[in-house]
Write an enzyme that holds these catalytic residues in place. Structure first.
Site, mmCIF file in Angstrom:
data_model
loop_
_atom_site.group_PDB
_atom_site.id
_atom_site.type_symbol
_atom_site.label_atom_id
_atom_site.label_comp_id
_atom_site.label_asym_id
_atom_site.label_seq_id
_atom_site.Cartn_x
_atom_site.Cartn_y
_atom_site.Cartn_z
ATOM 1 N N GLU A 41 0.864 -1.199 0.000
ATOM 2 C CA GLU A 41 0.000 0.000 0.000
ATOM 3 C C GLU A 41 0.886 1.230 0.000
ATOM 4 O OE1 GLU A 41 -2.698 0.060 3.429
ATOM 5 O OE2 GLU A 41 -2.398 2.232 3.544
ATOM 6 N N ARG A 45 0.043 10.412 1.256
ATOM 7 C CA ARG A 45 0.400 11.493 2.188
ATOM 8 C C ARG A 45 1.450 12.417 1.607
ATOM 9 N NH1 ARG A 45 1.145 7.899 7.615
ATOM 10 N NH2 ARG A 45 -0.804 6.780 7.324
ATOM 11 N N LYS A 129 -10.235 -2.104 7.855
ATOM 12 C CA LYS A 129 -8.978 -1.770 8.537
ATOM 13 C C LYS A 129 -9.313 -1.392 9.976
ATOM 14 C CE LYS A 129 -5.344 1.764 8.210
ATOM 15 N NZ LYS A 129 -4.450 2.439 7.261
HETATM 16 C C1 3PG Z 1 -1.236 3.625 8.016
HETATM 17 O O1 3PG Z 1 -1.253 4.620 7.341
HETATM 18 O O2 3PG Z 1 -1.883 2.625 7.687
HETATM 19 C C2 3PG Z 1 -0.493 3.631 9.310
HETATM 20 O O3 3PG Z 1 0.147 4.846 9.516
HETATM 21 C C3 3PG Z 1 0.512 2.537 9.434
HETATM 22 O O4 3PG Z 1 0.775 2.419 10.798
HETATM 23 P P1 3PG Z 1 2.198 1.976 11.343
HETATM 24 O O5 3PG Z 1 3.194 2.970 10.831
HETATM 25 O O6 3PG Z 1 2.094 1.976 12.851
HETATM 26 O O7 3PG Z 1 2.474 0.595 10.803
#
Ligand code: 3PG
Length: 331
Positions: A41, A45, A129
Protein backbone atom coordinates in the site's frame (compact mmCIF):
# COMPACT_ATOMS: atom_id res chain seq x y z
CA UNK A 1 -12.74 -7.41 -6.81
CA UNK A 2 -12.51 -10.87 -5.28
CA UNK A 3 -9.02 -11.46 -6.67
CA UNK A 4 -7.59 -8.43 -4.86
CA UNK A 5 -8.96 -9.60 -1.53
CA UNK A 6 -7.75 -13.15 -2.14
CA UNK A 7 -4.27 -11.77 -2.77
CA UNK A 8 -4.33 -9.68 0.43
CA UNK A 9 -5.61 -12.61 2.49
CA UNK A 10 -3.00 -14.98 1.09
CA UNK A 11 -0.21 -12.50 1.78
CA UNK A 12 -1.45 -11.74 5.26
CA UNK A 13 0.77 -8.67 5.60
CA UNK A 14 0.50 -5.41 3.66
CA UNK A 15 3.65 -3.27 3.76
CA UNK A 16 2.60 0.38 4.15
CA UNK A 17 4.90 2.62 2.18
CA UNK A 18 5.12 6.43 2.31
CA UNK A 19 7.12 7.78 -0.63
CA UNK A 20 8.75 11.19 -0.62
CA UNK A 21 11.47 10.52 -3.18
CA UNK A 22 10.62 8.82 -6.46
CA UNK A 23 14.20 7.87 -7.29
CA UNK A 24 14.05 4.84 -5.00
CA UNK A 25 10.60 3.59 -5.93
CA UNK A 26 11.76 0.88 -8.34
CA UNK A 27 14.14 -0.40 -5.68
CA UNK A 28 11.14 -0.82 -3.36
CA UNK A 29 9.22 -2.65 -6.08
CA UNK A 30 12.13 -5.03 -6.65
CA UNK A 31 12.63 -5.42 -2.91
CA UNK A 32 9.06 -6.45 -2.12
CA UNK A 33 8.78 -8.68 -5.19
CA UNK A 34 12.00 -10.51 -4.27
CA UNK A 35 10.92 -10.83 -0.64
CA UNK A 36 7.79 -12.61 -1.87
CA UNK A 37 5.16 -9.96 -1.03
CA UNK A 38 2.30 -9.94 -3.51
CA UNK A 39 0.76 -6.69 -2.30
CA UNK A 40 1.62 -3.35 -0.77
CA UNK A 41 0.00 0.00 0.00
CA UNK A 42 1.28 3.47 -0.86
CA UNK A 43 -0.11 6.17 1.40
CA UNK A 44 -1.45 9.30 -0.29
CA UNK A 45 0.40 11.49 2.19
CA UNK A 46 2.96 12.93 -0.19
CA UNK A 47 2.87 14.65 -3.57
CA UNK A 48 4.85 11.73 -5.03
CA UNK A 49 2.32 9.04 -4.04
CA UNK A 50 0.24 8.82 -7.25
CA UNK A 51 3.34 8.74 -9.43
CA UNK A 52 4.87 6.07 -7.16
CA UNK A 53 1.77 3.90 -7.67
CA UNK A 54 1.99 4.41 -11.44
CA UNK A 55 5.68 3.40 -11.53
CA UNK A 56 5.07 0.32 -9.38
CA UNK A 57 2.13 -0.83 -11.51
CA UNK A 58 4.01 -0.28 -14.79
CA UNK A 59 7.19 -2.03 -13.70
CA UNK A 60 5.91 -4.74 -11.38
CA UNK A 61 2.64 -5.98 -12.86
CA UNK A 62 2.65 -8.94 -10.47
CA UNK A 63 2.31 -6.65 -7.44
CA UNK A 64 -1.14 -5.72 -6.17
CA UNK A 65 -0.76 -2.05 -5.24
CA UNK A 66 -3.23 -0.19 -3.08
CA UNK A 67 -3.55 3.49 -2.23
CA UNK A 68 -3.80 4.29 1.47
CA UNK A 69 -4.91 7.35 3.42
CA UNK A 70 -7.74 7.96 0.92
CA UNK A 71 -9.67 10.76 2.61
CA UNK A 72 -12.22 11.63 -0.07
CA UNK A 73 -13.62 10.59 -3.45
CA UNK A 74 -11.29 12.88 -5.44
CA UNK A 75 -8.21 11.31 -3.90
CA UNK A 76 -9.63 7.86 -4.56
CA UNK A 77 -10.23 8.72 -8.23
CA UNK A 78 -6.67 10.04 -8.65
CA UNK A 79 -5.26 6.88 -7.10
CA UNK A 80 -7.39 4.70 -9.40
CA UNK A 81 -6.22 6.73 -12.43
CA UNK A 82 -2.66 6.00 -11.37
CA UNK A 83 -3.46 2.27 -11.46
CA UNK A 84 -4.30 1.43 -7.82
CA UNK A 85 -5.80 -2.01 -7.40
CA UNK A 86 -7.53 -1.14 -4.13
CA UNK A 87 -8.17 1.80 -1.81
CA UNK A 88 -7.70 2.03 1.96
CA UNK A 89 -8.75 4.77 4.40
CA UNK A 90 -7.92 5.40 8.07
CA UNK A 91 -11.67 5.97 8.59
CA UNK A 92 -14.40 6.49 5.99
CA UNK A 93 -16.90 8.97 4.67
CA UNK A 94 -20.28 7.99 3.33
CA UNK A 95 -19.18 9.62 0.04
CA UNK A 96 -16.26 7.23 -0.38
CA UNK A 97 -18.34 4.23 0.70
CA UNK A 98 -21.02 5.10 -1.87
CA UNK A 99 -18.53 5.76 -4.66
CA UNK A 100 -16.67 2.47 -4.12
CA UNK A 101 -19.81 0.46 -3.66
CA UNK A 102 -21.44 1.89 -6.82
CA UNK A 103 -18.33 1.27 -8.91
CA UNK A 104 -17.36 -2.12 -7.37
CA UNK A 105 -13.98 -0.80 -6.27
CA UNK A 106 -12.07 -2.95 -3.78
CA UNK A 107 -12.16 -0.72 -0.75
CA UNK A 108 -10.98 -1.19 2.84
CA UNK A 109 -12.58 1.45 5.09
CA UNK A 110 -11.02 2.16 8.48
CA UNK A 111 -13.07 1.44 11.60
CA UNK A 112 -12.76 1.40 15.34
CA UNK A 113 -16.29 1.20 16.77
CA UNK A 114 -19.40 -1.00 16.37
CA UNK A 115 -21.30 1.88 14.73
CA UNK A 116 -18.59 2.32 12.12
CA UNK A 117 -18.44 -1.41 11.46
CA UNK A 118 -22.22 -1.62 10.99
CA UNK A 119 -22.16 1.33 8.61
CA UNK A 120 -19.41 -0.21 6.48
CA UNK A 121 -21.28 -3.53 6.43
CA UNK A 122 -24.43 -1.79 5.27
CA UNK A 123 -22.55 -0.62 2.18
CA UNK A 124 -21.32 -4.14 1.50
CA UNK A 125 -17.77 -3.87 2.86
CA UNK A 126 -16.69 -6.63 5.20
CA UNK A 127 -12.90 -6.43 5.06
CA UNK A 128 -12.12 -3.49 7.34
CA UNK A 129 -8.98 -1.77 8.54
CA UNK A 130 -8.88 -1.63 12.33
CA UNK A 131 -7.02 1.61 12.94
CA UNK A 132 -5.11 2.76 14.93
CA UNK A 133 -4.99 -0.78 16.21
CA UNK A 134 -2.68 -0.75 19.22
CA UNK A 135 -3.87 2.65 20.45
CA UNK A 136 -7.48 1.43 20.18
CA UNK A 137 -6.98 -1.53 22.47
CA UNK A 138 -5.25 -4.01 20.16
CA UNK A 139 -6.05 -7.69 20.54
CA UNK A 140 -8.50 -7.21 23.42
CA UNK A 141 -10.68 -4.82 21.42
CA UNK A 142 -10.43 -6.92 18.27
CA UNK A 143 -11.60 -10.03 20.11
CA UNK A 144 -14.53 -8.12 21.58
CA UNK A 145 -15.52 -6.72 18.16
CA UNK A 146 -15.04 -10.09 16.49
CA UNK A 147 -17.80 -11.70 18.55
CA UNK A 148 -20.80 -9.74 17.20
CA UNK A 149 -19.16 -9.05 13.83
CA UNK A 150 -18.08 -12.56 12.92
CA UNK A 151 -18.49 -11.94 9.19
CA UNK A 152 -15.89 -9.16 9.27
CA UNK A 153 -12.26 -9.74 8.33
CA UNK A 154 -10.16 -7.13 10.14
CA UNK A 155 -6.88 -5.66 8.96
CA UNK A 156 -5.25 -4.36 12.16
CA UNK A 157 -2.93 -1.47 11.31
CA UNK A 158 -1.12 1.07 13.47
CA UNK A 159 1.41 -0.22 15.95
CA UNK A 160 1.91 -3.66 14.41
CA UNK A 161 5.51 -4.80 14.65
CA UNK A 162 7.61 -7.92 14.33
CA UNK A 163 7.14 -8.76 18.02
CA UNK A 164 3.32 -8.67 18.08
CA UNK A 165 2.45 -9.68 14.49
CA UNK A 166 2.08 -13.41 15.18
CA UNK A 167 -0.31 -12.80 18.08
CA UNK A 168 -2.59 -10.92 15.70
CA UNK A 169 -2.26 -13.41 12.87
CA UNK A 170 -3.32 -16.24 15.16
CA UNK A 171 -6.76 -14.61 15.64
CA UNK A 172 -9.63 -15.92 13.51
CA UNK A 173 -10.99 -12.42 12.88
CA UNK A 174 -7.73 -11.15 11.39
CA UNK A 175 -7.84 -11.10 7.59
CA UNK A 176 -4.38 -9.56 7.19
CA UNK A 177 -2.13 -7.00 8.88
CA UNK A 178 -0.92 -3.63 7.65
CA UNK A 179 2.28 -1.99 8.77
CA UNK A 180 5.15 0.27 7.95
CA UNK A 181 7.48 -1.87 10.08
CA UNK A 182 8.18 -4.07 7.06
CA UNK A 183 9.47 -1.10 5.04
CA UNK A 184 13.14 -0.15 5.39
CA UNK A 185 14.01 3.54 4.96
CA UNK A 186 15.24 4.74 1.58
CA UNK A 187 18.84 4.92 2.82
CA UNK A 188 18.76 1.50 4.47
CA UNK A 189 17.33 -0.24 1.45
CA UNK A 190 20.10 1.12 -0.78
CA UNK A 191 22.96 0.54 1.67
CA UNK A 192 21.89 -2.85 2.99
CA UNK A 193 19.64 -4.30 0.33
CA UNK A 194 20.61 -7.93 0.94
CA UNK A 195 20.36 -7.80 4.70
CA UNK A 196 17.01 -6.01 4.62
CA UNK A 197 15.74 -8.49 2.06
CA UNK A 198 16.52 -11.39 4.37
CA UNK A 199 14.68 -9.64 7.19
CA UNK A 200 11.65 -8.89 4.98
CA UNK A 201 11.64 -12.48 3.70
CA UNK A 202 11.61 -13.83 7.23
CA UNK A 203 8.74 -11.49 8.21
CA UNK A 204 6.78 -12.78 5.23
CA UNK A 205 7.48 -16.38 6.27
CA UNK A 206 6.39 -15.56 9.83
CA UNK A 207 2.87 -14.85 8.49
CA UNK A 208 2.17 -18.58 8.21
CA UNK A 209 5.03 -19.82 10.40
CA UNK A 210 4.91 -23.27 8.84
CA UNK A 211 6.86 -25.73 10.98
CA UNK A 212 7.48 -29.46 10.74
CA UNK A 213 6.27 -30.91 14.04
CA UNK A 214 6.81 -34.55 13.30
CA UNK A 215 7.90 -36.95 10.57
CA UNK A 216 6.63 -40.54 10.71
CA UNK A 217 7.71 -43.29 8.33
CA UNK A 218 7.08 -47.01 8.00
CA UNK A 219 10.77 -47.58 7.36
CA UNK A 220 13.91 -45.49 7.10
CA UNK A 221 14.51 -46.70 3.54
CA UNK A 222 11.27 -45.10 2.44
CA UNK A 223 12.37 -41.82 3.94
CA UNK A 224 15.64 -41.70 1.99
CA UNK A 225 14.12 -43.02 -1.23
CA UNK A 226 11.21 -40.61 -1.34
CA UNK A 227 13.20 -37.48 -0.59
CA UNK A 228 14.22 -37.51 -4.23
CA UNK A 229 10.62 -37.89 -5.45
CA UNK A 230 9.24 -35.09 -7.55
CA UNK A 231 6.66 -32.81 -5.97
CA UNK A 232 8.03 -33.22 -2.50
CA UNK A 233 10.58 -30.40 -2.76
CA UNK A 234 7.91 -28.12 -4.20
CA UNK A 235 5.72 -28.47 -1.13
CA UNK A 236 8.69 -27.72 1.11
CA UNK A 237 9.48 -24.60 -0.92
CA UNK A 238 5.91 -23.31 -0.96
CA UNK A 239 5.61 -23.82 2.76
CA UNK A 240 8.92 -21.99 3.29
CA UNK A 241 10.42 -25.06 4.89
CA UNK A 242 13.73 -25.26 3.10
CA UNK A 243 15.65 -23.59 5.92
CA UNK A 244 16.05 -26.68 8.02
CA UNK A 245 16.75 -29.65 5.79
CA UNK A 246 14.14 -32.35 5.84
CA UNK A 247 16.82 -34.81 6.82
CA UNK A 248 17.58 -32.74 9.94
CA UNK A 249 13.86 -32.75 10.78
CA UNK A 250 13.76 -36.50 10.47
CA UNK A 251 16.75 -36.87 12.77
CA UNK A 252 15.32 -34.60 15.45
CA UNK A 253 11.56 -35.15 15.13
CA UNK A 254 11.22 -38.34 13.12
CA UNK A 255 9.98 -41.75 14.16
CA UNK A 256 9.34 -45.17 12.69
CA UNK A 257 5.66 -45.96 12.90
CA UNK A 258 3.95 -49.28 12.36
CA UNK A 259 0.94 -47.81 10.59
CA UNK A 260 -1.12 -44.75 9.95
CA UNK A 261 -4.39 -45.43 11.56
CA UNK A 262 -5.77 -41.95 10.93
CA UNK A 263 -5.17 -42.06 7.24
CA UNK A 264 -7.77 -43.49 4.88
CA UNK A 265 -5.07 -44.03 2.29
CA UNK A 266 -4.03 -47.30 3.94
CA UNK A 267 -1.25 -49.23 2.28
CA UNK A 268 -0.28 -46.53 -0.21
CA UNK A 269 0.97 -44.24 2.48
CA UNK A 270 4.34 -44.95 3.97
CA UNK A 271 5.13 -41.62 5.52
CA UNK A 272 3.39 -38.78 7.28
CA UNK A 273 4.52 -35.21 7.98
CA UNK A 274 2.68 -33.20 10.62
CA UNK A 275 3.01 -29.49 9.98
CA UNK A 276 1.77 -26.56 11.99
CA UNK A 277 0.85 -23.03 10.91
CA UNK A 278 -0.90 -19.97 12.37
CA UNK A 279 -4.08 -20.08 10.26
CA UNK A 280 -5.46 -23.00 8.26
CA UNK A 281 -7.61 -20.86 5.99
CA UNK A 282 -4.58 -18.88 4.90
CA UNK A 283 -2.48 -22.03 4.50
CA UNK A 284 -5.23 -23.43 2.27
CA UNK A 285 -5.28 -20.24 0.17
CA UNK A 286 -1.50 -20.44 -0.33
CA UNK A 287 -1.68 -24.10 -1.38
CA UNK A 288 -4.63 -23.47 -3.70
CA UNK A 289 -2.78 -20.68 -5.49
CA UNK A 290 0.13 -23.05 -6.12
CA UNK A 291 -2.21 -25.66 -7.58
CA UNK A 292 -2.11 -28.15 -4.73
CA UNK A 293 -4.98 -30.47 -4.28
CA UNK A 294 -5.66 -30.58 -0.56
CA UNK A 295 -8.61 -31.78 1.37
CA UNK A 296 -10.06 -30.36 4.54
CA UNK A 297 -10.75 -33.09 7.02
CA UNK A 298 -12.53 -33.15 10.30
CA UNK A 299 -10.63 -34.77 13.12
CA UNK A 300 -12.90 -37.16 14.94
CA UNK A 301 -13.52 -36.18 18.52
CA UNK A 302 -11.65 -32.87 18.54
CA UNK A 303 -14.30 -30.88 16.66
CA UNK A 304 -11.60 -29.25 14.57
CA UNK A 305 -10.16 -29.46 11.07
CA UNK A 306 -6.84 -30.08 9.45
CA UNK A 307 -5.64 -29.86 5.86
CA UNK A 308 -4.23 -32.88 4.09
CA UNK A 309 -2.09 -33.18 0.98
CA UNK A 310 -1.06 -36.49 -0.54
CA UNK A 311 2.24 -36.50 -2.41
CA UNK A 312 4.56 -39.31 -3.47
CA UNK A 313 3.42 -41.76 -0.81
CA UNK A 314 3.49 -39.10 1.89
CA UNK A 315 0.62 -37.52 3.75
CA UNK A 316 1.15 -33.93 4.82
CA UNK A 317 -1.23 -32.92 7.58
CA UNK A 318 -1.40 -29.26 8.48
CA UNK A 319 -2.76 -28.22 11.84
CA UNK A 320 -2.85 -24.91 13.68
CA UNK A 321 -0.48 -23.80 16.39
CA UNK A 322 -1.72 -21.46 19.11
CA UNK A 323 0.58 -20.13 21.84
CA UNK A 324 3.06 -22.90 21.24
CA UNK A 325 0.44 -25.69 21.29
CA UNK A 326 -0.84 -27.51 18.22
CA UNK A 327 -4.57 -27.53 17.67
CA UNK A 328 -7.04 -28.72 15.13
CA UNK A 329 -8.63 -25.48 13.97
CA UNK A 330 -12.35 -25.00 14.34
CA UNK A 331 -13.68 -23.58 11.10
C1 3PG B 1 -1.24 3.63 8.02
O1 3PG B 1 -1.25 4.62 7.34
O2 3PG B 1 -1.88 2.62 7.69
C2 3PG B 1 -0.49 3.63 9.31
O3 3PG B 1 0.15 4.85 9.52
C3 3PG B 1 0.51 2.54 9.43
O4 3PG B 1 0.77 2.42 10.80
P1 3PG B 1 2.20 1.98 11.34
O5 3PG B 1 3.19 2.97 10.83
O6 3PG B 1 2.09 1.98 12.85
O7 3PG B 1 2.47 0.59 10.80
Amino acid sequence: MQEVFECIFRNGLIPVLTVSDLTGIETYGRFFSLAGFGCLEVTLRTREAAQAIRILKNNFPGLTVGAGTVLNVDEGKKALDAGSDFLVSPGFTVGVLEFCSRNSIPYIPGVQTPVEIQTALEYGFNVLKFFPCEAAGGIRTLKALGAPFHSVGFIPTGGINKENMKNYLALDQVFALGGSFVVPSGTEIVENFGENLLEAGSLRKAVNSFFIEQVKVMGEDFFYNSMAESGFGKIMKILDLEKESFEECFRSRGCISSGFSNSEKGGDVKGEVILSCLNLERAGAVLKKEGFDFSRKKESGSGGFYLEIICSGWVFRIIRKINGDCHYQKV
